[in-house]
Design an enzyme around this catalytic site. Structure first.
Site, PDB file in Angstrom:
ATOM      1  N   TYR A 252     -54.018 -29.272  26.096  1.00  0.00           N
ATOM      2  CA  TYR A 252     -54.842 -28.598  25.081  1.00  0.00           C
ATOM      3  C   TYR A 252     -56.100 -28.041  25.752  1.00  0.00           C
ATOM      4  CZ  TYR A 252     -56.625 -27.914  20.310  1.00  0.00           C
ATOM      5  OH  TYR A 252     -57.089 -27.376  19.138  1.00  0.00           O
TER       6      TYR A 252
ATOM      7  N   TYR B 289     -53.121 -17.277  25.246  1.00  0.00           N
ATOM      8  CA  TYR B 289     -51.899 -17.054  24.441  1.00  0.00           C
ATOM      9  C   TYR B 289     -52.227 -16.983  22.952  1.00  0.00           C
ATOM     10  CZ  TYR B 289     -48.115 -19.408  21.753  1.00  0.00           C
ATOM     11  OH  TYR B 289     -47.226 -19.826  20.788  1.00  0.00           O
TER      12      TYR B 289
END
Length: 389
Positions: free
Chosen positions: A285, A333
């Site tokens: 993350y 992304y």
């Protein structure tokens, strides 16, 4: 792996059989967070070769719907589904996987979906997430969460000599992976100098050290291993999970350079029976460039304080020795507020061999690490292909 009620779940007894994103990027005014969840569920079920009528377990979370499990089960027409609305920020979905593992093994449900949706970009950051008043922090008007992570980054730089260039290496590597992902938001090459010269946000971060703000959602489908073998996709097995919540507010974090990933990783490795050297691909993350460095250290891929030098020279970029965030990460992304579901989707696709140009050859084991709050809630998941069970 032991549940809070003392039941020990079995390594590899359940598998992820469907994975899909919803619309990503900017969905304008045409979708709600629950719309995006439902879109992800339908796409993931199609991926699995299952139908909505097969689903009897619903796990979900979003900051934009207080009772998202009720809203989603109503939307999908699943009034009798087993539900879980656990929300601890971006790591909620790794925790959902662990909860679904236990529920499936105990027979509380037979086909579970894990879903997320957010229109954070469309509605604006403040509207998507209202922060509670904190008497120890709010009077100082920090720009959260950036200021909290910036404080941890500054401490890491002070203690270990981590440099701005080393932080920038994380963003550059993520962008290189994103350039190979057709649905990634960012499509322009990025250099270390570009990161350093970008708009300052909170010292030492510039805007390129910080995740995107996008809309998006998606879903996973899980079932027991015996049924998974007969379905459409190659099963991806849940081998081990772990979690640790060390604090809620950054002012109460025990140590700004040591996260709960140390404990969540220990639990996950023990349950899966593997070690860091066994892992083929990492999905971490990366809400901030610091995160990747901290988690590489705390999950055992390098020693504490050595994360900065570790990422230098393209080690975590395409062609490097350790593939990290092969979808482009939250930095390049997508990042619709709570990013933990998307790293799971990428890990599933890597273990299936479905990532095209960015595919990691021979990937059999993936480590997924979710982060919630301000380095607060850490959750580690280890997934494996058929040869690992």
């Amino acid at each position: 792996m032991t549940t809070p009620m003392g039941h020990t779940v079995t390594r590899g007894s359940v598998a992820i059989v469907g994975a899909a994103e919803s619309d990503l990027g900017a969905v304008a005014d045409r979708m709600s967070p629950i719309d995006l969840m439902a879109q992800g569920v339908h796409a993931a079920l199609a991926d699995a070769g299952l139908a909505l009528k097969d689903v009897d377990g619903v796990f979900c979370a979003t900051t934009q719907s207080r009772f998202s499990a009720m809203a989603l089960t109503e939307y999908l027409g699943l009034p009798n589904a087993f539900t879980d609305n656990t929300i601890v920020g971006g790591s909620s979905f790794e925790i959902h996987l662990a909860h679904a593992h236990a529920a499936l093994e105990l027979g509380l449900c037979n086909v579970a979906v894990v879903a997320y949706g957010s229109t954070q970009r469309t509605v604006g950051r403040r509207a998507a997430s209202q922060r509670e008043y904190n008497p120890y922090e709010t009077p100082f008007q920090p720009f959260l969460p950036a200021s909290a992570y910036a404080m941890a980054a500054s401490r890491h730089m002070h203690e270990y000599g981590t440099t701005r260039e080393q932080l920038a290496e994380v963003a550059v590597a993520a962008r290189q992976w994103a350039l190979m992902n057709p649905v990634a938001w960012e499509k322009k090459p990025l250099t270390i100098q570009d990161v350093l010269n970008a708009r300052p946000i909170s010292e030492p971060f510039t805007v390129r050290d910080i995740c995107l703000v996008t809309d998006g959602g998606g879903a996973l489908v899980m079932t027991r291993a015996d049924r998974a073998k007969a379905l459409k996709q190659t099963p991806v097995y849940l081998l081990g999970s772990g979690q640790s919540i060390t604090h809620a507010n950054i002012s109460s974090m025990p140590d700004l350079t040591h996260t709960g990933a140390i404990e969540s990783g220990r639990q996950a490795y023990a349950a899966a029976g593997v070690k860091p050297a066994d892992i083929d691909v990492l999905a971490l993350y990366d809400a901030f460039t610091l995160n990747t460095i901290l988690f590489l250290e705390d999950l055992g891929f390098c020693k504490k304080g050595e994360g900065g030098p570790f990422v230098q020279g393209g080690r975590i970029a395409p062609g490097g020795s350790l593939p990290v965030n092969t979808n482009g990460g939250g930095l390049s992304y997508c990042h619709p507020g709570m990013y933990g579901l998307f790293i799971l989707i990428e890990a599933v696709r890597q273990l299936r061999g479905q990532c095209g140009q960015r595919q990691v050859n021979g990937a059999k084991l993936a480590l997924v690490h979710g982060n919630g709050g301000v380095l607060s809630a850490q959750a580690t998941t280890i997934l494996g292909g058929p040869s690992t069970v």
